[in-house]
Scaffold this motif. Structure first.
Motif, mmCIF file in Angstrom:
data_model
loop_
_atom_site.group_PDB
_atom_site.id
_atom_site.type_symbol
_atom_site.label_atom_id
_atom_site.label_comp_id
_atom_site.label_asym_id
_atom_site.label_seq_id
_atom_site.Cartn_x
_atom_site.Cartn_y
_atom_site.Cartn_z
ATOM 1 N N HIS A 14 11.020 53.626 3.739
ATOM 2 C CA HIS A 14 10.998 52.481 2.835
ATOM 3 C C HIS A 14 12.070 51.469 3.209
ATOM 4 N N ARG A 15 13.263 51.965 3.561
ATOM 5 C CA ARG A 15 14.365 51.063 3.895
ATOM 6 C C ARG A 15 14.213 50.458 5.282
ATOM 7 N N GLU A 16 13.747 51.215 6.269
ATOM 8 C CA GLU A 16 13.663 50.723 7.638
ATOM 9 C C GLU A 16 12.468 49.792 7.855
ATOM 10 N N LYS A 17 11.333 50.155 7.294
ATOM 11 C CA LYS A 17 10.104 49.407 7.568
ATOM 12 C C LYS A 17 9.644 48.549 6.400
ATOM 13 N N ASN A 18 10.414 48.557 5.327
ATOM 14 C CA ASN A 18 10.104 47.714 4.164
ATOM 15 C C ASN A 18 8.706 48.005 3.620
ATOM 16 N N ILE A 19 8.374 49.288 3.575
ATOM 17 C CA ILE A 19 7.082 49.717 3.038
ATOM 18 C C ILE A 19 7.317 50.280 1.645
ATOM 19 N N PRO A 20 6.527 49.897 0.667
ATOM 20 C CA PRO A 20 6.700 50.452 -0.690
ATOM 21 C C PRO A 20 6.561 51.979 -0.690
ATOM 22 N N ILE A 23 3.073 53.564 -1.318
ATOM 23 C CA ILE A 23 2.138 53.581 -0.187
ATOM 24 C C ILE A 23 2.435 54.755 0.741
ATOM 25 N N ILE A 24 3.723 55.072 0.927
ATOM 26 C CA ILE A 24 4.085 56.205 1.794
ATOM 27 C C ILE A 24 3.634 57.517 1.155
ATOM 28 N N PHE A 25 3.849 57.670 -0.145
ATOM 29 C CA PHE A 25 3.382 58.879 -0.839
ATOM 30 C C PHE A 25 1.864 59.026 -0.713
ATOM 31 N N GLU A 26 1.145 57.934 -0.875
ATOM 32 C CA GLU A 26 -0.313 57.988 -0.775
ATOM 33 C C GLU A 26 -0.754 58.356 0.641
ATOM 34 N N ALA A 49 -1.578 66.397 -4.359
ATOM 35 C CA ALA A 49 -0.706 65.525 -5.141
ATOM 36 C C ALA A 49 0.743 65.819 -4.798
ATOM 37 N N ILE A 50 1.567 64.779 -4.814
ATOM 38 C CA ILE A 50 3.008 64.914 -4.531
ATOM 39 C C ILE A 50 3.766 64.458 -5.769
ATOM 40 N N ASP A 51 4.674 65.271 -6.196
ATOM 41 C CA ASP A 51 5.524 64.925 -7.331
ATOM 42 C C ASP A 51 6.509 63.849 -6.884
ATOM 43 N N ARG A 52 6.450 62.692 -7.545
ATOM 44 C CA ARG A 52 7.272 61.546 -7.106
ATOM 45 C C ARG A 52 8.761 61.772 -7.347
ATOM 46 N N ASP A 53 9.099 62.671 -8.243
ATOM 47 C CA ASP A 53 10.514 62.926 -8.531
ATOM 48 C C ASP A 53 11.097 64.039 -7.659
ATOM 49 N N SER A 54 10.328 65.131 -7.500
ATOM 50 C CA SER A 54 10.866 66.273 -6.747
ATOM 51 C C SER A 54 10.426 66.289 -5.290
ATOM 52 N N GLN A 81 -1.557 62.332 12.625
ATOM 53 C CA GLN A 81 -2.225 61.118 13.091
ATOM 54 C C GLN A 81 -2.617 60.228 11.911
ATOM 55 N N VAL A 82 -3.134 60.863 10.879
ATOM 56 C CA VAL A 82 -3.519 60.092 9.698
ATOM 57 C C VAL A 82 -2.300 59.426 9.075
ATOM 58 N N MET A 83 -1.222 60.155 9.011
ATOM 59 C CA MET A 83 0.002 59.606 8.417
ATOM 60 C C MET A 83 0.527 58.423 9.240
ATOM 61 N N ILE A 84 0.517 58.548 10.574
ATOM 62 C CA ILE A 84 0.990 57.452 11.438
ATOM 63 C C ILE A 84 0.125 56.216 11.263
ATOM 64 N N GLN A 85 -1.207 56.428 11.202
ATOM 65 C CA GLN A 85 -2.122 55.306 11.031
ATOM 66 C C GLN A 85 -1.898 54.607 9.691
ATOM 67 N N LYS A 86 -1.761 55.400 8.643
ATOM 68 C CA LYS A 86 -1.526 54.809 7.332
ATOM 69 C C LYS A 86 -0.225 54.016 7.284
ATOM 70 N N ILE A 87 0.799 54.572 7.918
ATOM 71 C CA ILE A 87 2.104 53.894 7.913
ATOM 72 C C ILE A 87 2.048 52.610 8.720
ATOM 73 N N ARG A 88 1.321 52.626 9.851
ATOM 74 C CA ARG A 88 1.190 51.409 10.655
ATOM 75 C C ARG A 88 0.451 50.322 9.890
ATOM 76 N N GLU A 89 -0.597 50.711 9.208
ATOM 77 C CA GLU A 89 -1.327 49.737 8.404
ATOM 78 C C GLU A 89 -0.438 49.168 7.313
ATOM 79 N N ALA A 90 0.325 50.051 6.674
ATOM 80 C CA ALA A 90 1.220 49.589 5.621
ATOM 81 C C ALA A 90 2.307 48.678 6.185
ATOM 82 N N GLU A 91 2.817 49.019 7.366
ATOM 83 C CA GLU A 91 3.847 48.198 8.002
ATOM 84 C C GLU A 91 3.294 46.834 8.379
#
Length: 480
Positions: A14-20, A23-26, A49-54, A81-91
């Motif tokens: 979130h801090r390096e790539k300015n991605i919300p 979106i990263i959790f999703e 599902a990922i717990d946003r707090d823990s 691969q899916v995670m990298i693609q999602k992050i690139r799209e978000a970036e």
């Protein structure tokens, strides 16, 4: 991977790539869900599902809880691969949104390389392109140089964001003024309009909200210090600062400075202004290759035509002759056309039949007939002008021949003879004239001496002494 690791990774991205973070959790949830489905060979019934707090990941297949560690290496690779693609799209989306919001803003960039005249620059987070067409004509840059430019366009190309910069856009001059002149930045002064021909000349219209602040003087600065910095950044480009006025009768003469304007006629129906100047101000008002009047037209948003009084009168006479042959025309209608600023067939073609019918007080069918006639006549006039220009260009220079004057004294061409200029004198007339004599000039009493008498030396000098003897004898007085 425990929950703390997931939270740390999400925060870092979130801090390096300015991605919300959401979106990263999703993206992580989608990756784990795909890996689970591939492992069990089922497309439905798997929920992650990922717990946003823990940061704890919970995967369920129906009512059963799935341990992510049992998914295996292949499923983990798919999830990666899916995670990298999602992050690139978000970036990409984040980068696009960031720079799209800055479109038209001034940025500092560093030149990295050149390719076919276009420069690639670094903005820090991303690369930008400065095409040759968006560079100031005649300027050169070198690798490592820091340059200023405005963001002209931002668009997506696949999963990348293409940022196009410009240094020849009018907004570049506007942003430089905002940067160098504090009164513009704090809204005391306002830039109303900018017209520019990059590398040559710009006109900037400014106005002042505070009547105590001179808008032109504030832009120039003490001894030109402020405007000098802008001119240096533009590579010596000439800048005219124009005092804005809401009245076109005042603004147009201001925009055409330094030329002196005599009168301005406005024709709103055509968006045209005819400006009258004296003969000695004509070339100054038009400018070199029409640059001054062209920039003034862009600045005020009206079509400006520069004329002398004689040219305007000739144009009106020519328009009267043209309009008088229109079908269904009347002298009153010809006068109405000219009063509205119509001076050619082309001007009439800009109107729709309904507009012409309203102006002339005729039916739309008559108006349409007039416009069709004007279109055909305009083409004929243009064709005749082209033919005349070609004939003038191809015409041979006049031959310099010396024609022999005929015996009757008439001149047929070439250099005139002396007989033509002074009149040819007949030889028989010369012989018949008597030769003047002294008697005829001064009277018969005057006698002409035909022979001068010879002078006698004795009358002039007296008697001469006798000559001495040649044998050396002595004279009688004893002298020898």
């Amino acid at each position: 991977m425990n929950g703390a690791d997931v939270l740390r990774i999400v925060d870092l991205m979130h801090r390096e790539k300015n991605i919300p973070k959401e979106i990263i959790f999703e993206g992580i949830e989608a990756a784990v869900q795909l890996a689970t489905q591939k492992h069990f060979g089922e497309e439905d019934g798997v929920v992650v599902a990922i717990d946003r707090d823990s940061g704890i990941i919970e995967a369920r297949r129906g009512e059963d809880v799935i341990d992510p560690t049992v998914l295996g290496r292949i499923a983990a690779q798919s999830a990666k691969q899916v995670m990298i693609q999602k992050i690139r799209e978000a970036e990409c989306n984040s980068l696009f949104d960031e720079y799209a919001a800055q479109k038209g803003d001034l940025v500092n960039a560093t030149v990295q390389r050149f390719e076919n005249g276009a420069a690639t620059l670094s903005l820090g987070k991303s690369e930008a392109f400065l095409p040759r067409s968006e560079q100031i004509p005649g300027e050169t840059h070198h690798v490592g140089e820091r340059v200023k430019a405005v963001i002209l366009d931002v668009r997506k190309v696949g999963h990348r964001v293409k940022i196009v910069l410009s240094r020849n856009h009018p907004d570049f001059v506007r942003r430089l003024f905002e940067q160098e002149i504090p009164e513009i930045a704090d809204r005391t002064l306002e830039i109303k309009a900018v017209a520019r021909e990059a590398g040559y000349r710009s006109k900037v219209a400014v106005s002042s909200i505070d009547m105590k602040v001179d808008c032109v003087g504030a832009c120039v600065g003490v001894r030109g210090s402020r405007i000098k910095n802008i001119v240096e950044e533009l590579g010596g480009e000439r800048i005219d600062i124009v005092r804005w006025n809401d009245s076109l009768q005042v603004l147009i003469p201001n925009a055409l400075q330094p030329a002196s304007i005599e009168e301005v006629f406005l024709y709103p129906r055509l968006g045209r202004a005819i400006v009258l100047v004296k003969e000695d101000q004509l070339s100054l008002a038009i400018g070199r290759r029409g640059q001054n009047v062209r920039l003034a037209s862009k600045l005020v948003g009206w079509d400006i035509e520069i004329m002398t009084h004689d040219e305007l009168n000739e144009g009106i006479e020519r328009a009267e002759g043209w309009f008088s042959v229109l079908p269904g025309i009347t002298p009153e209608l010809v006068e109405a056309f000219i009063e509205e600023g119509f001076l050619s067939y082309v001007d009439l073609t800009f109107l729709e039949p309904a507009q012409l019918a309203e102006l002339a007080g005729i039916t739309e069918e008559q108006a349409d007939e007039m416009i069709v006639f004007a279109e055909e006549a305009a083409e004929q006039v243009e064709e005749q002008a082209k033919i005349a220009a070609e004939e003038a260009a191809n015409a041979p220079p006049p031959a310099e021949t010396d024609a022999v004057a005929p015996t009757n004294g008439t001149h047929t061409g070439g250099t005139p003879t002396a007989a033509e200029l002074l009149g040819e004198v007949s030889s028989s007339t010369e012989e018949s004239k008597p030769v003047p004599t002294l008697e005829s000039l001064f009277g018969e009493d005057v006698k002409v001496k035909t022979e001068e008498p010879k002078l006698d030396p004795s009358k002039v000098f007296g008697e001469l002494p006798p000559a001495a003897p040649e044998n050396g004898s002595v004279s009688p007085d004893g002298e020898g």
